[in-house]
Design a protein around this motif. Structure first.
Motif, PDB file in Angstrom:
ATOM      1  N   GLY A  15       7.046  -4.287  10.112  1.00  0.00           N
ATOM      2  CA  GLY A  15       8.450  -4.059  10.438  1.00  0.00           C
ATOM      3  C   GLY A  15       9.290  -5.302  10.254  1.00  0.00           C
ATOM      4  O   GLY A  15      10.433  -5.241   9.762  1.00  0.00           O
ATOM      5  N   GLN A  16       8.741  -6.435  10.630  1.00  0.00           N
ATOM      6  CA  GLN A  16       9.470  -7.697  10.536  1.00  0.00           C
ATOM      7  C   GLN A  16       9.804  -8.043   9.088  1.00  0.00           C
ATOM      8  O   GLN A  16      10.837  -8.652   8.803  1.00  0.00           O
ATOM      9  N   LEU A  17       8.934  -7.632   8.157  1.00  0.00           N
ATOM     10  CA  LEU A  17       9.110  -7.977   6.741  1.00  0.00           C
ATOM     11  C   LEU A  17       9.777  -6.887   5.909  1.00  0.00           C
ATOM     12  O   LEU A  17      10.220  -7.153   4.788  1.00  0.00           O
ATOM     13  N   ALA A  18       9.815  -5.672   6.425  1.00  0.00           N
ATOM     14  CA  ALA A  18      10.149  -4.514   5.589  1.00  0.00           C
ATOM     15  C   ALA A  18      11.478  -4.646   4.866  1.00  0.00           C
ATOM     16  O   ALA A  18      11.570  -4.406   3.650  1.00  0.00           O
ATOM     17  N   ARG A  19      12.524  -5.009   5.573  1.00  0.00           N
ATOM     18  CA  ARG A  19      13.851  -5.013   4.959  1.00  0.00           C
ATOM     19  C   ARG A  19      13.960  -6.030   3.828  1.00  0.00           C
ATOM     20  O   ARG A  19      14.559  -5.747   2.793  1.00  0.00           O
ATOM     21  N   SER A  20      13.380  -7.205   4.006  1.00  0.00           N
ATOM     22  CA  SER A  20      13.507  -8.245   2.985  1.00  0.00           C
ATOM     23  C   SER A  20      12.493  -8.078   1.857  1.00  0.00           C
ATOM     24  O   SER A  20      12.797  -8.350   0.694  1.00  0.00           O
ATOM     25  N   TYR A  21      11.277  -7.615   2.185  1.00  0.00           N
ATOM     26  CA  TYR A  21      10.216  -7.560   1.182  1.00  0.00           C
ATOM     27  C   TYR A  21      10.205  -6.248   0.410  1.00  0.00           C
ATOM     28  O   TYR A  21       9.891  -6.239  -0.791  1.00  0.00           O
ATOM     29  N   ALA A  22      10.505  -5.148   1.064  1.00  0.00           N
ATOM     30  CA  ALA A  22      10.445  -3.829   0.409  1.00  0.00           C
ATOM     31  C   ALA A  22      11.673  -3.015   0.792  1.00  0.00           C
ATOM     32  O   ALA A  22      11.578  -1.997   1.479  1.00  0.00           O
TER      33      ALA A  22
ATOM     34  N   ALA B 247       3.400  11.052  -1.701  1.00  0.00           N
ATOM     35  CA  ALA B 247       3.929  10.012  -0.815  1.00  0.00           C
ATOM     36  C   ALA B 247       5.365   9.673  -1.184  1.00  0.00           C
ATOM     37  O   ALA B 247       5.661   9.359  -2.337  1.00  0.00           O
ATOM     38  N   GLY B 248       6.247   9.733  -0.186  1.00  0.00           N
ATOM     39  CA  GLY B 248       7.646   9.413  -0.405  1.00  0.00           C
ATOM     40  C   GLY B 248       7.985   8.006   0.048  1.00  0.00           C
ATOM     41  O   GLY B 248       7.114   7.186   0.347  1.00  0.00           O
TER      42      GLY B 248
ATOM     43  N   ALA C  85       0.836  -1.202   0.000  1.00  0.00           N
ATOM     44  CA  ALA C  85       0.000   0.000   0.000  1.00  0.00           C
ATOM     45  C   ALA C  85       0.873   1.255   0.000  1.00  0.00           C
ATOM     46  O   ALA C  85       0.575   2.246  -0.689  1.00  0.00           O
ATOM     47  N   VAL C  86       1.956   1.237   0.785  1.00  0.00           N
ATOM     48  CA  VAL C  86       2.885   2.372   0.796  1.00  0.00           C
ATOM     49  C   VAL C  86       3.513   2.549  -0.579  1.00  0.00           C
ATOM     50  O   VAL C  86       3.647   3.676  -1.082  1.00  0.00           O
ATOM     51  N   ARG C  87       3.895   1.442  -1.191  1.00  0.00           N
ATOM     52  CA  ARG C  87       4.455   1.524  -2.551  1.00  0.00           C
ATOM     53  C   ARG C  87       3.443   2.119  -3.533  1.00  0.00           C
ATOM     54  O   ARG C  87       3.757   3.014  -4.326  1.00  0.00           O
TER      55      ARG C  87
ATOM     56  N   GLU D 230      13.476  -0.942  -0.652  1.00  0.00           N
ATOM     57  CA  GLU D 230      13.587   0.437  -1.128  1.00  0.00           C
ATOM     58  C   GLU D 230      12.879   1.421  -0.203  1.00  0.00           C
ATOM     59  O   GLU D 230      13.137   2.631  -0.256  1.00  0.00           O
ATOM     60  N   LEU D 231      11.981   0.927   0.641  1.00  0.00           N
ATOM     61  CA  LEU D 231      11.270   1.790   1.586  1.00  0.00           C
ATOM     62  C   LEU D 231      12.119   2.007   2.833  1.00  0.00           C
ATOM     63  O   LEU D 231      12.883   1.144   3.232  1.00  0.00           O
TER      64      LEU D 231
END
Length: 371
Positions: free
Chosen positions: A173-180, A153-154, A141-143, A182-183
């Motif tokens: 948070g647990q998924l952010a680094r591996s899944y997205a 939205a940045g 959704a952020v993407r 670029e965010l």
């Protein structure tokens, strides 16, 4: 005519990327947005916990006059309101009243991304409290919001959620680094979050709320994972649970209908001695969908209320302590007299000030020495 063509181009991604997670499918302006705000009801692509591309819904809310440059984003993850498709917050104006201190959020210049989660607003089973599915839908959704002209939205965002949404925020948070990768996730605010699902199912002290949560989760997981509901008792009890799940969306300012109340009482009696965590495969799935304090990045803000009878304060405190032992910077709030439905609202300013400081790059405070 030119404006119509431009709008169509905005909401129709190129064929080559149409299946890509985080792709915006459509963005329909919301005519009922409050003064000073612009809002869009969105459809976008994400990836299910089974790695299948799916299309889901949500809402994006932004200041009417956005600042120049890429804007700061708050992903708002809502609490449990049901598991039926019709319960989606974006389908009406629910987000405008559900998001705590929305006027203040927008006044501070944030763009709010509010996903519905898979199955709420989209034609599929809602995998309630399934961490991977929910977390991915938040990140995508952020993407997707970045493709809405006017939303500003940045890539930098914070995630803030309550109850089921606190669980969603921590899984994001647990998924952010591996899944997205670029965010840029600057902080996680989890308010009254269920973290250890087996304990949460067992230790909530309101038997009616526990019964409704069992009805929602039992129906959702039975359909999503293909598990028989025999652990909950007779076929008649199972049918009552599925009827509650299929028909009842929680409306905090409305009293449930008599049929709903009677259904909850029926389930309450049937499950009063049930420890679902000891029933397989339910116990295993609860462990898999609980939040890992080692895997969630910091900084964290974790809040509970001393009178929360739905998510036991002791469970939230234990999670915060374990996060501290894993080296996380944890701002821990225990609100005297705070109830499950009130903490996110009564302490919204404290949360927003904490989020402001994370975007400003200030060193995150930690309460680990006193928890």
């Amino acid at each position: 005519m030119a404006s119509i063509v431009a709008a169509a181009l905005l909401t129709m991604p190129a064929t080559a990327s149409a299946q890509r997670a985080g792709t915006l499918v459509s963005a329909e302006p919301a005519a009922d947005a409050p003064a000073g705000m612009r809002a869009w009801r969105v459809r976008y692509r994400t990836m299910s916990d089974r790695n299948q591309p799916i299309e889901v819904t949500g809402m994006v809310i932004a200041p009417e006059r956005p600042s120049s440059g890429p804007g700061r984003v708050i992903a708002w993850t809502h609490g449990m309101i049901g598991v039926a498709q019709k319960c989606a917050p974006s389908s009406g104006g629910l987000n405008f009243t559900m998001i705590p201190s929305l006027a203040d959020v927008i006044g501070r210049g944030y763009t709010v991304v509010a996903p519905d989660y898979p199955g709420l607003g989209s034609a599929m089973v809602h995998p309630g409290l399934v961490g991977v599915s929910t977390g991915r839908s938040v990140l995508d959704a952020v993407r997707a919001a970045r493709d809405i002209r006017g939303a500003n939205a940045g890539l930098r965002f914070a995630v803030w959620g309550e109850s089921q949404g606190g669980h969603a925020a921590l899984w994001t948070g647990q998924l952010a680094r591996s899944y997205a990768p670029e965010l840029d996730l600057v902080g996680i605010a989890a308010i009254v979050p269920p973290t250890d699902l087996a304990r949460n199912m067992k230790e909530g002290s309101d038997p009616r709320a526990r019964a409704l949560l069992m009805a929602y989760t039992g129906t959702s997981w039975s359909r999503h994972y293909g598990i028989p509901m025999t652990a909950f008792g007779s076929r008649a009890t199972q049918n009552v649970m599925t009827r509650l799940a299929d028909n009842y969306c929680i409306e905090t300012h409305k009293k449930p209908k008599l049929g709903t109340i009677l259904g909850i009482v029926t389930v309450q009696r049937a499950i009063r001695n049930l420890d679902l965590g000891k029933q397989q495969p339910w116990g295993r799935l609860m462990r898999e969908n609980s939040v890992s304090p080692a895997a969630v990045p910091s900084p964290l803000l974790v809040a509970t209320g001393s009178k929360d009878v739905i998510v036991a304060p002791a469970v939230v405190r234990d999670f915060a302590q374990r996060a501290c032992r894993n080296g996380k910077a944890v701002r821990y709030l225990s609100i005297p007299g705070g109830e499950h439905a009130t903490v996110a609202r009564t302490d919204a300013r404290t949360t927003l000030d904490w989020i402001d400081a994370r975007f400003a790059g200030q060193r995150a405070p930690s309460d680990c020495g006193r928890i």
